[in-house]
Design a protein around this motif. Structure first.
Motif: not given
Length: 297
Positions: A105-115
């Protein structure tokens, strides 16, 4: 696996790299192979004993990496790139490690534009900024002073407050004026210049100015600090709060999307390998870096 921990409080030399069994995710949890993990002032506070605690204490709040194991009842899949915030001042293992297990529940998709290195600077600082603005509860058109505005939390507060339609003034050192104006500040105050008394509807006091920041708020306004127990006493009907940040995967998902849209700028000042965590703490103590230090396992 390796993790940065402290068994005794002290300076950067107290940080140790210790060996631990590989953690396994339980129901509703995921294991993340850490790609990068930011180093924040709160890690230095934990290391030096500000929050107390007994036994080994794991360091690290931010993480960016890849899901490599999942428990039952999770929506994440092995191979997903993610970011997350691991809260807690007395956890035995933090994100400054090779792997970390967290509630899904605390996890989110990483930004696609960032390493991973840049993505790892976002969870703690952007979540803090968003929750602080929610606590201030200002309406579009009202005025906000952000002290320590060029820091991690301060800069993201400026960005999000501008997006919400607030009139934002950033207070920090002279050399940060151009940066803050470019991130959405309407006005700039140099450090050392006293803000106008009663000139703002609210203050986010990232620089811990305390009474000086409170004096800048008009009667009935709002003050939010970031270190519970260090906020000034209320006066003149001003609502005074100090934020205890909460991990929130849904909020972090929205913040990740805002990073992809350029609303939130991720800043990496320098990277260190995990085994050099003590050296990274020394660099953090010296200060003055335009962005976050990031550890790379």
């Amino acid at each position: 696996m390796r993790a940065a921990t402290v068994t005794r409080f002290g300076g950067p030399e107290a940080v140790e790299i210790t060996e631990h069994p590989m953690p396994a995710p339980g129901p509703g949890q995921v294991r993340i192979k850490v790609g990068a993990a930011a180093l924040n002032p709160v890690d230095a506070a934990m290391r030096s004993g500000v929050f107390g605690g007994d036994g080994p204490i794991g360091l690290g709040f931010d993480v960016a990496g890849t899901v490599d194991a999942v428990g039952a009842d999770t929506r994440w899949s092995i191979g997903d790139r993610v970011i997350a915030l691991a809260t807690g001042h007395h956890k035995p293992l933090g994100t400054h490690a090779d792997y970390v297990v967290l509630d899904a529940a605390v996890v989110a998709p990483a930004p696609r534009t960032l390493d991973d290195a840049h993505a790892a600077t976002l969870p703690l600082n952007t979540t803090t900024a968003a929750q602080a603005l929610n606590l201030l509860s200002l309406a579009p058109g009202q005025s906000l002073l952000v002290t320590g505005a060029a820091g991690g939390v301060g800069a993201h507060t400026v960005e999000l407050a501008h997006r919400q339609g607030l009139k934002v003034t950033g207070l920090d050192a002279d050399n940060h004026e151009g940066f803050l104006l470019s991130r959405g500040a309407d006005h700039f105050l140099p450090r050392g210049q006293r803000p106008p008394a009663g000139g703002f509807d609210g203050v986010l006091d990232a620089a811990r100015l305390g009474p000086e920041a409170l004096a800048a708020i008009g009667d009935g306004g709002a003050y939010v600090g970031l270190w519970p127990g260090q906020e000034p006493r209320p006066e003149r009907g001003i609502r005074v709060d100090a934020l205890s940040v909460r991990a929130d995967g849904a909020l972090l998902t929205e913040l990740s999307r805002l990073a992809d849209r350029g609303v939130l700028q991720a800043r990496v000042a320098r990277t260190y390998p995990l085994h050099a965590a003590a050296e990274a703490h020394t660099q953090l103590a010296e200060g003055g870096l335009p962005g976050r230090i990031v550890l790379i396992p």
